[in-house]
Design an enzyme around this catalytic site. Structure first.
Site: not given
Ligand code: GLY
Length: 383
Positions: A110, A170
């Site tokens: 992330d 994501d």
């Molecule tokens: N990346 C995690 C979400 O979109 O909740």
């Protein structure tokens, strides 16, 4: 004269958000939120530096290690970008600094969200070379998670009994950090990893209708896909709303960075899925998962709509005349008129009615920082 057609008409709505007024409201909310942060002594003691959400009336603060830690400082950069006010510049710098240590974090995919959102905007707006160096280091950290056999970056290290090498849709969002790091450093390895990840994901992560699974599990010895799953969606066969929005934003951004027309075609296919799906309600703000059988009696996800609106404004610049701008305007208008907090409410968050992780019974129908971030980005892009 503006022609005003109903949101339900499927044709064009010329209703436009007044961006200056929307930013004035966002500034007021953020001042409320900053007071809440200053008064949260328990969070300060625990070194929780960034506001994430409000659940059951309580502000949730998170440490810099949380995947959402970069959104609030990045919002402060947007407030500065719009106002050019020194006050917002000082605050943006202060809150960005609190996330800096994560440039060395190799335990998460992330880093795009955590580092690129605040430091990327900070660098764009100030040219501060210290920010550039943080972006390049974060790209190095993220690159350690790339496996050349599978051709993808590993998303999660947790839940090892469920999967071996999980990659979530994501993850497309974190590629922007890599593209930027190549531009800033001249090191093409970041670019190559981003392109490999985008290509592998395009091959494996999508169904024929351009909807995507949430989690794919890879065999790193062979590169084969072992499982196609969900973690945050309704079930493995469903379309989790935010996942579709991440995919749209991700491939639009990949087209910007590479000019490879296959990414543009992918983005357009995803846009078509999102904009024509029968489960999308008239105001355009999706339910949390397109396939929850309890629709319409389930929560919406305003964050998915904000991400989609922002992506559509960019997509429109590559395909002007395809109607994406009007769709983005409609979404933004819906968010602005029916999904913003009342002045002073929701501890100062800007939007309400997002869904974080419904299967975990977490963050259902709440304000959340990434909804606010992409809403502000969409407002800026709408100009
Ligand atoms: N990346 C995690 C979400 O979109 O909740």
């Amino acid at each position: 004269m503006l022609l005003v057609l109903s949101l339900a008409s499927g044709t064009l709505s010329a209703q436009k958000v007044n961006v200056d007024k929307a930013f004035a409201a966002a500034e007021k909310q953020t001042i409320v939120l900053l007071k809440e942060i200053e008064n949260d002594t328990a969070a300060i003691r625990k070194n929780q530096v960034s506001p994430r959400t409000v659940e059951h009336g309580k502000l949730t603060m998170v440490s810099s290690r949380d995947w959402t830690s970069g959104f609030f400082p990045a919002e402060l950069w947007f407030l500065y970008a719009h106002s050019k006010d020194q006050k917002w510049l000082d605050l943006a710098r202060k809150y960005t600094e609190k996330i800096k240590r994560e440039q060395f974090n190799t335990a998460t995919h992330d880093l795009g969200f955590m580092i690129y959102c605040p430091f990327g905007n900070g660098y764009r707006l100030t040219g501060d070379t210290a920010y550039r160096n943080v972006i390049i280091q974060a790209a190095k950290s993220l690159s350690t998670r790339f496996n050349p056999v599978a051709g993808v970056i590993k998303s999660w290290d947790h839940n090892t009994s469920k999967w071996k090498y999980p990659v979530i849709i994501d993850n497309m969002m974190n590629l922007e950090l890599l593209f930027e790091a190549t531009k800033l450093s001249g090191d093409s390895s970041f670019y190559k990893i981003a392109v490999a990840h985008a290509n592998t994901t395009m091959k494996n992560h999508f169904r024929p209708d351009f909807s995507s699974w949430h989690v794919l599990d890879y065999d790193t010895a062979t590169g084969k896909v072992l499982q196609k799953l969900t973690a945050q969606g309704y079930n493995n066969a469903s379309s989790w709303a935010r996942g579709q929005a991440w995919a749209l934003y991700g491939y639009t951004m990949c087209y910007r960075e590479t000019k490879n027309p296959v990414y543009l075609a992918q983005a357009r296919g995803i846009a078509n899925l999102i904009l024509t799906h029968p489960s999308i309600p008239k105001d355009g703000i999706p339910y949390w998962d397109y396939n929850d059988p309890k629709i319409p009696n389930v929560s919406r996800d305003a964050s998915a709509a904000a991400i989609t609106a922002s992506a559509l404004y960019e997509l429109n610049t590559y395909v002007p005349g395809a109607g994406y701008k009007n769709k983005a305007d409609k979404l933004l208008y819906s968010l602005h008129t029916a999904y913003t907090s009342k002045p002073g409410a929701n501890k100062g968050f800007i939007l309400e009615h997002s869904t974080g992780h419904r299967p975990a019974h977490s963050e259902i129908d709440v304000p959340i920082n990434y909804a606010d971030y992409y809403y502000l980005e969409a407002l800026l892009r709408s100009k």
